[in-house]
Design a protein around this motif. Structure first.
Motif, PDB file in Angstrom:
ATOM      1  N   ILE A 158      -8.807   1.259  -5.269  1.00  5.69           N
ATOM      2  CA  ILE A 158      -7.831   0.296  -5.766  1.00  5.69           C
ATOM      3  C   ILE A 158      -7.811   0.404  -7.287  1.00  5.69           C
ATOM      4  O   ILE A 158      -8.863   0.572  -7.919  1.00  5.69           O
TER       5      ILE A 158
ATOM      6  N   ASP B  66       0.850  -1.185   0.000  1.00  7.81           N
ATOM      7  CA  ASP B  66       0.000   0.000   0.000  1.00  7.81           C
ATOM      8  C   ASP B  66       0.891   1.243   0.000  1.00  7.81           C
ATOM      9  O   ASP B  66       2.114   1.144  -0.143  1.00  7.81           O
ATOM     10  N   ASN B  67       0.272   2.408   0.134  1.00 11.18           N
ATOM     11  CA  ASN B  67       1.010   3.675   0.077  1.00 11.18           C
ATOM     12  C   ASN B  67       1.882   3.750  -1.181  1.00 11.18           C
ATOM     13  O   ASN B  67       3.037   4.171  -1.145  1.00 11.18           O
ATOM     14  N   HIS B  68       1.300   3.326  -2.280  1.00 14.15           N
ATOM     15  CA  HIS B  68       2.051   3.365  -3.542  1.00 14.15           C
ATOM     16  C   HIS B  68       2.157   4.794  -4.071  1.00 14.15           C
ATOM     17  O   HIS B  68       1.327   5.637  -3.775  1.00 14.15           O
TER      18      HIS B  68
ATOM     19  N   ARG C  18      -2.536   0.709  -4.825  1.00 15.63           N
ATOM     20  CA  ARG C  18      -3.207   1.471  -3.757  1.00 15.63           C
ATOM     21  C   ARG C  18      -2.555   2.847  -3.629  1.00 15.63           C
ATOM     22  O   ARG C  18      -1.588   3.034  -2.911  1.00 15.63           O
TER      23      ARG C  18
ATOM     24  N   ASN D 227     -12.366  -3.652   1.823  1.00 15.51           N
ATOM     25  CA  ASN D 227     -11.431  -4.448   2.610  1.00 15.51           C
ATOM     26  C   ASN D 227     -12.103  -5.770   2.993  1.00 15.51           C
ATOM     27  O   ASN D 227     -12.603  -5.947   4.088  1.00 15.51           O
TER      28      ASN D 227
ATOM     29  N   GLU E  36      -6.398   5.117   0.474  1.00 15.86           N
ATOM     30  CA  GLU E  36      -7.037   4.080   1.270  1.00 15.86           C
ATOM     31  C   GLU E  36      -8.388   3.644   0.716  1.00 15.86           C
ATOM     32  O   GLU E  36      -8.839   2.530   0.991  1.00 15.86           O
TER      33      GLU E  36
ATOM     34  N   TYR F  52     -12.342   0.592  -3.079  1.00 15.05           N
ATOM     35  CA  TYR F  52     -11.650  -0.496  -2.388  1.00 15.05           C
ATOM     36  C   TYR F  52     -12.517  -1.003  -1.254  1.00 15.05           C
ATOM     37  O   TYR F  52     -12.959  -0.236  -0.392  1.00 15.05           O
TER      38      TYR F  52
END
Length: 280
Positions: free
Chosen positions: A192, A158-160, A186, A213, A189, A211
């Motif tokens: 996607i 994550d935190n791309h 991602r 979860n 948050e 996205y």
């Protein structure tokens, strides 16, 4: 509707919505004749079940291929999913050389890992061989984990940022794959994304969805099957990537709330939406 034939090779779990159990109905629902080559038969898939039976069909693959060759049978696309060994990867190469029509597509889903880890039974040697297979493909469908193992680039879940994603895409393109569909991006948050990358030109496009979860098995297989069906119906790479993403999202939505159904997603309930998208 076209009259093309897709050959897909992967395992079949008698119970559990993954691999051939989803590929056959989804691609068929797209209006494409689907020919299957099971690489193994399992009583259930391996996620969350114990004591499952497993029968390896690797040694049957050459005989099946030789019979097709004697009958003069040819296919318009070879789509690979979960392959259980390096020998099976080699057999995919032989299938591509012997039972595909001129101009047929090779679509490879390097189904070997997720969430930063390789699946049980795979190692870096297998990942290197899968990278070679991807290098010969027209289109590959890795997630970020699989892309990381095939390129040697650090895996970030994550935190791309775009610099990181571009590094993965360029490295995957350098393997030789003509087009890369990179899943699981991602940038924030709530969303996607899927990247659609053309190796020769560097052209990059994204398709982004909400996205959710929700962890379940088989969503990658559902995505690859829907993508393949859409491509074979003449959709562009970006259109196919979006149709597949929307289909998986709808499948997840149809499954949420049923705690007894963690072994897969209720893709069957999303098939009408998939068919409607393809006929739009």
């Amino acid at each position: 509707m076209t009259d093309q034939k897709v050959l897909t090779i992967q395992d079949i779990s008698c119970m559990g919505q993954c691999s051939l159990t989803v590929a056959l109905p989804i691609i068929s629902a797209c209006g494409i004749e689907t020919v299957i080559l099971p690489s193994a038969v399992l009583s259930t898939h391996t996620g969350g079940f114990t004591g499952f039976t497993f029968h390896d069909l690797t040694e049957d693959i050459p005989g099946i291929m030789e019979h097709w060759m004697k009958e003069g049978l040819k296919y318009d696309c070879l789509y690979t999913g979960y392959l259980g060994s390096i020998l099976q990867i080699e057999y995919v190469r032989r299938l591509a050389a012997n039972v595909l029509n001129d101009g047929a597509k090779l679509i490879v889903d390097p189904a070997m890992g997720d969430n930063g880890k390789l699946y049980h039974g795979f190692d870096e040697t297998f990942a290197a061989e899968m990278a070679k297979l991807c290098g010969s493909a027209d289109i590959i469908l890795p997630n970020v984990t699989e892309a990381s193992f095939m390129t040697g680039i650090e895996c970030r879940l994550d935190n791309h940022d775009e610099a990181y994603i571009l590094s993965l895409l360029k490295a995957l393109g350098d393997l030789g794959a003509k087009k890369v569909i990179l899943k699981g991006i991602r940038y924030n948050e709530d969303e996607i994304s899927v990247a659609v990358y053309e190796s020769a030109t560097g052209k990059l496009e994204y398709y982004t969805t909400e996205y959710i979860n929700y962890l379940s098995h088989g969503t990658g297989d559902c995505y690859a099957a829907a993508f393949t069906g859409a491509i074979m119906q003449g959709r562009t790479d970006l259109e196919a990537a979006g149709i597949a993403a929307d289909f998986v999202l709808e499948s997840i939505r149809r499954t949420m709330g049923d705690e007894t159904h963690r072994y897969g997603v209720k893709f069957e309930k999303a098939l009408p939406m998939l068919v409607a998208e393809l006929n739009h």
